[in-house]
Design a protein around this motif. Structure first.
Motif, PDB file in Angstrom:
ATOM      1  N   LEU A  35     -20.288   8.523 -27.960  1.00  0.00           N
ATOM      2  CA  LEU A  35     -20.275   9.750 -27.163  1.00  0.00           C
ATOM      3  C   LEU A  35     -20.986   9.399 -25.853  1.00  0.00           C
ATOM      4  O   LEU A  35     -22.169   9.730 -25.674  1.00  0.00           O
ATOM      5  N   PRO A  36     -20.304   8.708 -24.951  1.00  0.00           N
ATOM      6  CA  PRO A  36     -20.989   8.131 -23.783  1.00  0.00           C
ATOM      7  C   PRO A  36     -21.762   9.143 -22.962  1.00  0.00           C
ATOM      8  O   PRO A  36     -22.820   8.812 -22.413  1.00  0.00           O
ATOM      9  N   GLN A  37     -21.254  10.379 -22.869  1.00  0.00           N
ATOM     10  CA  GLN A  37     -21.952  11.385 -22.062  1.00  0.00           C
ATOM     11  C   GLN A  37     -23.368  11.633 -22.583  1.00  0.00           C
ATOM     12  O   GLN A  37     -24.245  12.019 -21.815  1.00  0.00           O
ATOM     13  N   LEU A  38     -23.561  11.432 -23.867  1.00  0.00           N
ATOM     14  CA  LEU A  38     -24.877  11.634 -24.476  1.00  0.00           C
ATOM     15  C   LEU A  38     -25.598  10.320 -24.694  1.00  0.00           C
ATOM     16  O   LEU A  38     -26.783  10.175 -24.371  1.00  0.00           O
ATOM     17  N   ASP A  39     -24.889   9.352 -25.247  1.00  0.00           N
ATOM     18  CA  ASP A  39     -25.513   8.075 -25.597  1.00  0.00           C
ATOM     19  C   ASP A  39     -26.096   7.393 -24.364  1.00  0.00           C
ATOM     20  O   ASP A  39     -27.221   6.879 -24.407  1.00  0.00           O
ATOM     21  N   ASP A  40     -25.340   7.380 -23.293  1.00  0.00           N
ATOM     22  CA  ASP A  40     -25.797   6.681 -22.089  1.00  0.00           C
ATOM     23  C   ASP A  40     -26.912   7.448 -21.387  1.00  0.00           C
ATOM     24  O   ASP A  40     -27.886   6.850 -20.922  1.00  0.00           O
ATOM     25  N   PHE A  41     -26.768   8.757 -21.302  1.00  0.00           N
ATOM     26  CA  PHE A  41     -27.769   9.547 -20.590  1.00  0.00           C
ATOM     27  C   PHE A  41     -29.144   9.427 -21.253  1.00  0.00           C
ATOM     28  O   PHE A  41     -30.158   9.250 -20.581  1.00  0.00           O
ATOM     29  N   PHE A  42     -29.154   9.546 -22.601  1.00  0.00           N
ATOM     30  CA  PHE A  42     -30.439   9.500 -23.310  1.00  0.00           C
ATOM     31  C   PHE A  42     -30.821   8.082 -23.738  1.00  0.00           C
ATOM     32  O   PHE A  42     -31.867   7.897 -24.376  1.00  0.00           O
ATOM     33  N   ALA A  43     -30.000   7.093 -23.404  1.00  0.00           N
ATOM     34  CA  ALA A  43     -30.288   5.696 -23.761  1.00  0.00           C
ATOM     35  C   ALA A  43     -30.544   5.575 -25.261  1.00  0.00           C
ATOM     36  O   ALA A  43     -31.547   4.999 -25.701  1.00  0.00           O
TER      37      ALA A  43
END
Length: 523
Positions: free
Chosen positions: A510-518
């Motif tokens: 879920l890149p929108q979440l995974d990337d934002f929150f690292a």
């Protein structure tokens, strides 16, 4: 260039990261918190610090009063100190604000609090000395971590918490160095550092900002994103175990909000490799149909709150501030935006907890797919999972009870002058308790779902298959009554690990979440 620090037995490669006063990211704070990165000051940003310091020193040299630099603070704001008194006053100011009590914050929070102090100073709005910025940077580079007891801030600048960091700069208080809790004096000496004499304005700049609250909020928010991510996976697993119709999850991709559509699409994709069990009801219970709505809102609230926290790491909340060549008094020390959005996220977490609790009840009450009451194995003489579903009820009540906002509590101190507060550190503490309860709820729901699947002979694949294997790694099929406490905790620990999150991201991102929150292992 990376450098190493630590003991002979264990060294850690540390990478520098340049700070320039702009908002930090969750990835950067995760690395700094873990001791894998240290900040360096951007040269242009340091020029801004020198310029604002020059404005501050000119005002002090001309005898103009500067709050907290040449005057007292709070109820003593109208007392001006003579030039001969300033050294004594400024050293005493930071030490008088060392009054936090109770268990200390984790070192990761304190490292990030110091990093945020550095970054907001680099905006050039503080008027502190460049030497103060350098002192914090040396402390971070040497990994001398002040002990910050977490009870004491009313959330209007972290007075009482930041004071414990500022005191260490002067050789007072306690600090962690190479894993040992030492006196500040001993920790500085072993690290090859010396206590400093804080200059006028530097003392107040060391104690009167919300850096601890922001650092703690960032850590809690990242943990919450991970916990809700796992809970979404266990919700999907239960959907399969109960034979839920996937139509509502498909429909939401076309009729829902952007975040609801994202979750619905993810749920469909995450089970693409699994021959979904035969659906049993045209109109499923809402706790199954509305998973995308509940989790879409939860993630949206976490994202909004997370963005607000990051924005706070790139602006000064000092008082006074230096603006266009003037020293101005400021009301920026009230972290109300971060606090209010964090409390909004707390309410969303309560809805996610209720959603999970309702599915736990559905699993145990024997009305779906002819599952036995309490998930008792066919032919077994046992009580089954009925008792432990009460644990799910307690955990839901725990999460819900802490979703009531507290930031508007009345507060008047300092002779009536300081009559606003946000209680951000206390809000963060309650938020952390919610996250811990959510992790346990997800583990319990996964355990119940695995039992249902084994009774029905399901062979889950995709994300449900991954969660199933984790459960069965810690808890075998339940045939005879046995204690479950340790098994739930073991599943919770595994599901909450960075390694499991890394696998989940790899399998169903879920890149929108995974990337934002690292999320996942810290790279």
């Amino acid at each position: 260039m990376p450098h190493e620090r630590g003991t002979i037995a264990m060294t850690v490669a540390v990478t520098p990261v340049t700070f320039d006063g702009k908002p930090l990211s969750f990835a950067t704070m995760a690395r700094i918190g873990a001791g894998l990165a240290v900040p360096l000051a951007d040269p242009a940003a340091m020029e801004r610090v020198r310029a604002s310091r020059a404005v501050m020193e000119e005002r002090i040299a001309h005898g103009a009063p500067v709050y907290g630099a040449t005057t007292g603070v709070g109820a003593m704001k109208d007392i001006e100190w003579s030039p001969e008194d300033l050294d004594t006053y400024n050293m005493g100011l930071v030490r008088a604000h060392h009054f936090g009590t109770g268990a200390p914050f984790p070192s990761a929070v304190v490292r990030n609090a110091m990093a945020i102090r550095v970054n907001t100073a680099l905006t050039g709005r503080v008027g502190c000395s460049p030497e103060l910025v350098d002192t914090y940077l040396r402390l971070l580079s040497a990994d001398v971590v002040p002990v910050v007891r977490r009870t004491g801030s009313i959330g209007c600048a972290d007075i009482g918490l930041m004071g414990q960091i500022g005191a260490v700069l002067t050789g007072v208080g306690e600090a962690i160095y190479h894993g040992r809790r030492l006196s500040a004096e001993a920790a500085l000496a072993e690290a090859g550092l010396k206590p400093v004499q804080l200059a006028p304005r530097d003392s107040l700049a060391s104690i009167s900002i919300n850096a601890v609250g922001y650092a703690a909020a960032a850590g809690a928010m990242r943990a919450a994103a991970s916990a809700v991510r796992v809970m979404l996976a266990t919700a999907l697993m239960t959907g399969g175990g109960l034979g839920a119709s996937r139509d509502p999850w498909k429909a939401v991709a076309h009729v829902g909000t952007e975040r609801e559509a994202l979750i619905g699409t993810w749920m469909m994709d995450a089970v693409a490799d699994w021959e979904w069990p035969v659906t049993t009801h045209v109109q499923d219970p809402l706790s199954l149909r509305m998973i995308p709505q509940v989790f879409g809102t939860a993630f949206e609230s976490l994202l909004v709150s997370g963005r607000t926290i990051l924005a706070a790491t790139g602006r000064t909340d000092d008082n006074p501030v230096v603006v266009e060549g003037e020293v101005l008094t400021s009301g920026g020390s009230l972290p109300l935006d971060v606090t209010v959005f964090l409390q909004t996220a707390q309410l969303a977490l309560a809805h996610a907890a209720r959603n999970s609790f309702n599915r736990c009840v559905l699993l145990g009450n024997g009305v779906r797919r002819d599952l036995p009451i309490n998930l008792v194995a066919p032919g077994a003489i046992a009580t089954g999972f009925g008792p432990i579903i009460k644990l799910a009820g307690e955990l839901f009540a725990r999460v819900h009870s802490m979703s009531t906002p507290i930031s508007a509590q009345a507060m008047v101190v300092a002779a009536g002058i300081e009559d606003e507060a946000a209680f951000l550190p206390l809000v963060v503490e309650r938020f952390e308790r919610q996250v811990r309860a959510l992790r346990r709820m997800a583990a319990l729901e996964a355990l119940l779902s695995a039992q249902a699947m084994d009774i029905l002979g399901d062979r889950p694949a995709g994300v449900p298959g991954m969660i199933y294997e984790i459960v069965r790694g810690h808890a075998e099929f339940y045939r005879l009554d046995r204690p479950l406490s340790a098994e739930v905790e073991a599943i919770e620990s595994d599901l909450g690990s960075d390694e499991t999150m890394g696998k989940l991201i790899s399998q169903a991102p879920l890149p929108q979440l995974d990337d934002f929150f690292a999320l996942g292992p810290i790279a």
